[in-house]
Each structure stands twice: as structure tokens, then as C-alpha cells.
Design a protein around this motif. Structure first.
Motif, PDB file in Angstrom:
ATOM      1  N   ASP A   1       0.862  -1.183   0.000  1.00  0.00           N
ATOM      2  CA  ASP A   1       0.000   0.000   0.000  1.00  0.00           C
ATOM      3  C   ASP A   1       0.897   1.232   0.000  1.00  0.00           C
ATOM      4  N   LEU A   2       0.936   1.937  -1.109  1.00  0.00           N
ATOM      5  CA  LEU A   2       1.807   3.104  -1.224  1.00  0.00           C
ATOM      6  C   LEU A   2       1.414   4.202  -0.257  1.00  0.00           C
ATOM      7  N   ALA A   3       0.181   4.135   0.259  1.00  0.00           N
ATOM      8  CA  ALA A   3      -0.259   5.134   1.231  1.00  0.00           C
ATOM      9  C   ALA A   3       0.487   4.991   2.556  1.00  0.00           C
TER      10      ALA A   3
ATOM     11  N   GLU B   1       3.973   7.217   6.513  1.00  0.00           N
ATOM     12  CA  GLU B   1       3.938   6.806   7.913  1.00  0.00           C
ATOM     13  C   GLU B   1       5.187   5.996   8.278  1.00  0.00           C
ATOM     14  N   ILE B   2       5.589   5.109   7.373  1.00  0.00           N
ATOM     15  CA  ILE B   2       6.812   4.342   7.618  1.00  0.00           C
ATOM     16  C   ILE B   2       8.026   5.266   7.624  1.00  0.00           C
ATOM     17  N   ALA B   3       8.034   6.230   6.707  1.00  0.00           N
ATOM     18  CA  ALA B   3       9.141   7.187   6.642  1.00  0.00           C
ATOM     19  C   ALA B   3       9.239   7.994   7.931  1.00  0.00           C
ATOM     20  N   GLU B   4       8.117   8.332   8.530  1.00  0.00           N
ATOM     21  CA  GLU B   4       8.128   9.085   9.785  1.00  0.00           C
ATOM     22  C   GLU B   4       8.823   8.300  10.889  1.00  0.00           C
ATOM     23  N   VAL B   5       8.520   7.002  10.960  1.00  0.00           N
ATOM     24  CA  VAL B   5       9.154   6.161  11.977  1.00  0.00           C
ATOM     25  C   VAL B   5      10.660   6.087  11.736  1.00  0.00           C
TER      26      VAL B   5
ATOM     27  N   LEU C   1      10.596   1.590  -7.337  1.00  0.00           N
ATOM     28  CA  LEU C   1      11.814   1.735  -8.122  1.00  0.00           C
ATOM     29  C   LEU C   1      11.776   0.934  -9.419  1.00  0.00           C
ATOM     30  N   GLU C   2      10.708   0.186  -9.623  1.00  0.00           N
ATOM     31  CA  GLU C   2      10.530  -0.442 -10.927  1.00  0.00           C
ATOM     32  C   GLU C   2      10.246   0.614 -11.988  1.00  0.00           C
ATOM     33  N   ARG C   3       9.827   1.784 -11.509  1.00  0.00           N
ATOM     34  CA  ARG C   3       9.569   2.898 -12.414  1.00  0.00           C
ATOM     35  C   ARG C   3      10.717   3.906 -12.422  1.00  0.00           C
ATOM     36  N   ARG C   4      11.517   3.870 -11.371  1.00  0.00           N
ATOM     37  CA  ARG C   4      12.618   4.831 -11.254  1.00  0.00           C
ATOM     38  C   ARG C   4      13.764   4.155 -10.512  1.00  0.00           C
ATOM     39  N   PRO C   5      14.960   4.098 -11.064  1.00  0.00           N
ATOM     40  CA  PRO C   5      16.032   3.296 -10.469  1.00  0.00           C
ATOM     41  C   PRO C   5      16.572   3.862  -9.162  1.00  0.00           C
ATOM     42  N   LEU C   6      17.062   2.945  -8.336  1.00  0.00           N
ATOM     43  CA  LEU C   6      17.763   3.326  -7.114  1.00  0.00           C
ATOM     44  C   LEU C   6      19.116   3.912  -7.512  1.00  0.00           C
ATOM     45  N   ILE C   7      19.365   5.133  -7.130  1.00  0.00           N
ATOM     46  CA  ILE C   7      20.603   5.791  -7.547  1.00  0.00           C
ATOM     47  C   ILE C   7      21.769   5.345  -6.663  1.00  0.00           C
TER      48      ILE C   7
ATOM     49  N   SER D   1      13.767   9.499   1.376  1.00  0.00           N
ATOM     50  CA  SER D   1      12.306   9.576   1.506  1.00  0.00           C
ATOM     51  C   SER D   1      11.747  10.543   0.479  1.00  0.00           C
ATOM     52  N   THR D   2      12.428  11.667   0.316  1.00  0.00           N
ATOM     53  CA  THR D   2      11.998  12.654  -0.674  1.00  0.00           C
ATOM     54  C   THR D   2      12.109  12.108  -2.079  1.00  0.00           C
ATOM     55  N   TYR D   3      13.210  11.413  -2.364  1.00  0.00           N
ATOM     56  CA  TYR D   3      13.425  10.845  -3.696  1.00  0.00           C
ATOM     57  C   TYR D   3      12.365   9.818  -4.047  1.00  0.00           C
ATOM     58  N   ILE D   4      12.124   8.881  -3.119  1.00  0.00           N
ATOM     59  CA  ILE D   4      11.191   7.812  -3.418  1.00  0.00           C
ATOM     60  C   ILE D   4       9.769   8.331  -3.502  1.00  0.00           C
ATOM     61  N   SER D   5       9.448   9.371  -2.736  1.00  0.00           N
ATOM     62  CA  SER D   5       8.093   9.922  -2.755  1.00  0.00           C
ATOM     63  C   SER D   5       7.787  10.646  -4.064  1.00  0.00           C
ATOM     64  N   SER D   6       8.846  11.039  -4.786  1.00  0.00           N
ATOM     65  CA  SER D   6       8.660  11.781  -6.014  1.00  0.00           C
ATOM     66  C   SER D   6       8.547  10.888  -7.239  1.00  0.00           C
ATOM     67  N   THR D   7       8.626   9.561  -7.054  1.00  0.00           N
ATOM     68  CA  THR D   7       8.537   8.665  -8.209  1.00  0.00           C
ATOM     69  C   THR D   7       7.116   8.605  -8.749  1.00  0.00           C
TER      70      THR D   7
END
Length: 222
Positions: free
Chosen positions: A83-85, A89-93, A176-182, A216-222
């Protein structure tokens, strides 16, 4: 292929068949070898791992407690949905606890952990963007974080962070299937490692805070 431990928490030489099953299945679910919502076949796992179904069932119950699998009456067991939602919440922890763990690791890391940190540093510094596989980067990222949790010396915090890092890695894998891990994200971990090896608690904490927030910022922008 990098020589990195499987994603499930590494056990000792006295681990049970249940522990082995837990680690192997956890790795497949976390690294998307078993896709979200896919059915988990106990009989097939029993054949592959050459063990009875009892330890596999016990391992699946533990994985259900970890929110990695779900069980439905008369339907069977499935890899938990992603669940991408849940991402924020996980990032906050992680933003709250990861810097604490890194700082504690700098102050408490024992000789064996420090030796492993050194090995991971060598692996990271040898990485080449053109040849490294994305799944290897994800596995290396998780392995370094898990070592930090263990080196922090607080079992309760380690358990919490492992659970959320595993859930995060699954979501990360899907996104990251849509955007690679840098590669730069992994290279940042070497700076954290060096601060831990230098026993600089404040620096290790700060670098980890920047690392987690930035990704967190990078992955949230995918």
C-alpha cells in the motif's frame, strides 16, 4: 552479484528449521521474489527447502505478525499487498529512529560489528554504476541498516526498525521499478559507516538523518 546476506535477519549457528524458513521466505517477500498478493505454496516451499511443512507454517505465522504475509481462511497465505499510502507513515518512523540507532551504533559497536562495517565499506567503495544490479543495491542498503540496528545494542529498537525497514524495502522495490535506485544513495551509507567507525555519535546521527530524509523525498517523487 554482490555477496550480501539475505534480507531476513541473520541467525546464529544454532538456528532452528523455523528460523531458516523464516529468513528464506522473508527474503523472497521483501525482495519481491514473491510478488505482493501472490499465493504462497507451502508444499512447494517444503520441497525447495527440504523440510517439513510444520516449520514453514510457523515461519509464515511470524511473517504474518511482521505484516509481510496475510492469511485468509479457506484461501491460504499470500504475500501482503503493498500500500503506497503507508510510505509516509513508515518514513516518519524511520526518520525518528534511524538517526538514534546510528548514533548509538557509533558509541556501542563491538569488534565483530566494526569488522563487518569495514567489509561493507569496501563493498560500497568498489561499486560501479554500470555493473551493479538494482536488487543488489537494495539488498546492500538493507544489510547495512540492519547491521546498524544490531550494533546499536537495543534489541527492542532493533526489532522495530527491522520490521519497518523490511516494509519500506518492499514499497521501495515496487516504486523503483519505475525509477532506479541511484548509486549515490548507497554511497552515502559509507559516510555513515566511517562516522560509526570513528565513534562520532553526533556525526553518525546527522548523516543518517540526512540519508533517510533525502531518500524519503526521492522515493516519494517517483
Amino acid at each position: 552479484m554482490l555477496e550480501i546476506p539475505i534480507a531476513g535477519k541473520t541467525g546464529g549457528s544454532d538456528e532452528s528449521l523455523e528460523d531458516v524458513a523464516y529468513r528464506v521466505i522473508a527474503d523472497r517477500v521483501i525482495m519481491l521474489g514473491i510478488r505482493p498478493n501472490a499465493s504462497i505454496n507451502e508444499t512447494q516451499l517444503s520441497k525447495e527447502m527440504q523440510m517439513g511443512r510444520t516449520p514453514i507454517r510457523a515461519a509464515l505465522k511470524r511473517l504474518e505478525n511482521d505484516h509481510l504475509v496475510v492469511s485468509h481462511a479457506r484461501k491460504g497465505t499470500f504475500a501482503a499487498p503493498v500500500d503506497l499510502a503507508d510510505l509516509e507513515e513508515i518514513a516518519e518512523v524511520r526518520r525518528a529512529l534511524e538517526p538514534v540507532a546510528a548514533g548509538m551504533a557509533a558509541g556501542k559497536a563491538r569488534a565483530d560489528a566494526r569488522q563487518t562495517f569495514g567489509k561493507y565499506s569496501e563493498v560500497i567503495r568498489a561499486l560501479e554504476a554500470a555493473t551493479v544490479d538494482q536488487s543488489d543495491l537494495m539488498r546492500l542498503d538493507l544489510a547495512v541498516h540492519q547491521l546498524i540496528y544490531r550494533a546499536a545494542g537495543n534489541g527492542h529498537m532493533e526489532e522495530i526498525l527491522i520490521r519497518y525497514a523490511n516494509l519500506w524495502t518492499r514499497i521501495q522495490g515496487v516504486m523503483l521499478e519505475r525509477r532506479p535506485l541511484i548509486l549515490e544513495h548507497i554511497l552515502e551509507l559509507d559516510d555513515v559507516i566511517q562516522a560509526i567507525l570513528a565513534k562520532d555519535e553526533a556525526k553518525a546521527s546527522k548523516l543518517m538523518a540526512d540519508h533517510v530524509s533525502g531518500f524519503s523525498t526521492y522515493i516519494s517523487s517517483t
